[in-house]
Design a protein around this motif. Sequence first.
Motif, PDB file in Angstrom:
ATOM      1  N   TRP A 154      36.311  32.292  94.534  1.00  0.00           N
ATOM      2  CA  TRP A 154      37.180  32.109  93.368  1.00  0.00           C
ATOM      3  C   TRP A 154      38.153  30.956  93.587  1.00  0.00           C
ATOM      4  O   TRP A 154      38.511  30.248  92.664  1.00  0.00           O
ATOM      5  CB  TRP A 154      37.972  33.401  93.073  1.00  0.00           C
ATOM      6  N   THR A 192      34.735  41.519  99.128  1.00  0.00           N
ATOM      7  CA  THR A 192      35.907  41.086  98.360  1.00  0.00           C
ATOM      8  C   THR A 192      36.481  39.795  98.933  1.00  0.00           C
ATOM      9  O   THR A 192      36.835  38.882  98.187  1.00  0.00           O
ATOM     10  CB  THR A 192      36.981  42.195  98.389  1.00  0.00           C
ATOM     11  N   LYS A 214      36.875  36.217  97.076  1.00  0.00           N
ATOM     12  CA  LYS A 214      38.163  35.517  96.965  1.00  0.00           C
ATOM     13  C   LYS A 214      38.011  34.055  97.365  1.00  0.00           C
ATOM     14  O   LYS A 214      38.572  33.174  96.719  1.00  0.00           O
ATOM     15  CB  LYS A 214      39.218  36.200  97.854  1.00  0.00           C
ATOM     16  N   LEU A 272      35.585  41.663  88.190  1.00  0.00           N
ATOM     17  CA  LEU A 272      35.174  42.456  89.346  1.00  0.00           C
ATOM     18  C   LEU A 272      35.929  43.774  89.363  1.00  0.00           C
ATOM     19  O   LEU A 272      35.356  44.831  89.578  1.00  0.00           O
ATOM     20  CB  LEU A 272      35.398  41.690  90.650  1.00  0.00           C
ATOM     21  N   ALA A 273      37.242  43.679  89.097  1.00  0.00           N
ATOM     22  CA  ALA A 273      38.039  44.907  89.041  1.00  0.00           C
ATOM     23  C   ALA A 273      37.458  45.842  87.983  1.00  0.00           C
ATOM     24  O   ALA A 273      37.295  47.030  88.223  1.00  0.00           O
ATOM     25  CB  ALA A 273      39.489  44.575  88.751  1.00  0.00           C
ATOM     26  N   PRO A 275      35.080  47.820 106.407  1.00  0.00           N
ATOM     27  CA  PRO A 275      33.975  48.227 105.544  1.00  0.00           C
ATOM     28  C   PRO A 275      33.373  47.004 104.861  1.00  0.00           C
ATOM     29  O   PRO A 275      34.053  46.001 104.628  1.00  0.00           O
ATOM     30  CB  PRO A 275      34.637  49.147 104.537  1.00  0.00           C
TER      31      PRO A 275
END
Lengths: 119, 291
Positions: free
Chosen positions: A18, A11, A15, A75-76, A5
């Motif tokens: 980050w 995500t 990552k 983000l969470a 997806p």
Amino acid sequence: MSRRPDGALETDIMKVLWRADRPLQPAEVNEHLDQGLAYTTVATVLGRLTAKGLVERTEAGRAYAYSAAVPEAALAGRRIAEVLEATPDRREALSWFVGSLSAKDARALRRLLDGLEQT
Amino acid sequence: MNPSTVAPLIGAIALAIAVTGIHRRLPPALATRAVATTMVVVVIAAIPTMWLTTFAFLAHSPLADSGFAWCAKAFGVHHQPVPTGLGVASAFVAVVGTWRAIRAVRTHRQLRHDYPGSIEVLGHDQPFAFTLPGRGGHIVMSSALTDLLDDNEQGIVLAHESAHARHRHDRFLLIAHVTSSAIPLLRPLAARLEYSLERWADEVAARSCGDRRKVARTLGRVALGQFSTAGVASFAGLGVPARVAALLAPPVRRPHRGIIAAMWLVIVATAFLALFQLHHLSALVSALCPD
């Protein structure tokens, strides 16, 4: 490779950004991802993340370089805010400490707790 | 209808009814596994029957000329007419169920959080706490919850939620949602699976704080602290009051080993009976790949 997806790719790209210590160009992001994706796929998703305000874009020569605009924890938090506003089937996918009570449940619960306080 | 497609289904339904009856008498972790396995068995038994019925119906419908005849042949169902009501119902559940099951998987994957778990306090005026699905076990508590509860009680909430994360309860939850989306008749079983998961986490929290009554009181305080009762209503008898009552009662003792072995034997036997259904697919495979 199985299709994943779009949210998962977003995500993964976040990552990479980050973990990076400087802004990255799409080709570099693609290299770090190492999923054999097309350059345009990565560039498209980076564009979408920019539009969402999750990623910042700076000019670097002829291409753009991208860096994360939000810290990892935020983000969470954003996804959680989405969940709270969302339909029951998103709420159902989470393990909640307590579910919601009907009026009858609430009465039954008060009786149980009253019994507990008296002993 | 062919008896070989219906017998495994009847067996699986009988198993589902039996497990529904006994799940509370089992320790929660065992109850969870028994209910989850049963749900998978029902799906394995029901899905081929449903699609066979659907294909057989389509093969005899006026649509038959438009290309469904070959699949009836492939499944060996071309000589079994299906009543219209059954055919339409079966086609409807098969298509809608598949779509809903895919959506349940997608929701799970969107919410998955795989990086190392952390605890987050989210500013919100309702007391709640939950764990995101995934390996990470990201726990979220609302600021209203941390205001409502003292440190000990917050520790109970965290012990409960980390139990969800550590024992990968999100996988059981996914089984519950996917199977009950595919087959709506499984919803009562899904509610029991969710209840067993909560009971499991409650018992872990009770062990870590050493006082079941404290866990019961914390559950009650958070539940009654919510001022809205909207949202997903729980099945009667499977909500917070039932969990509090279970914590105030003595813990469920693990049944004798022989009883547990017998229970798994019945489940595995029914699973084999259900797996027998899958041989219908071999006809399809050989029709698709003649070599």
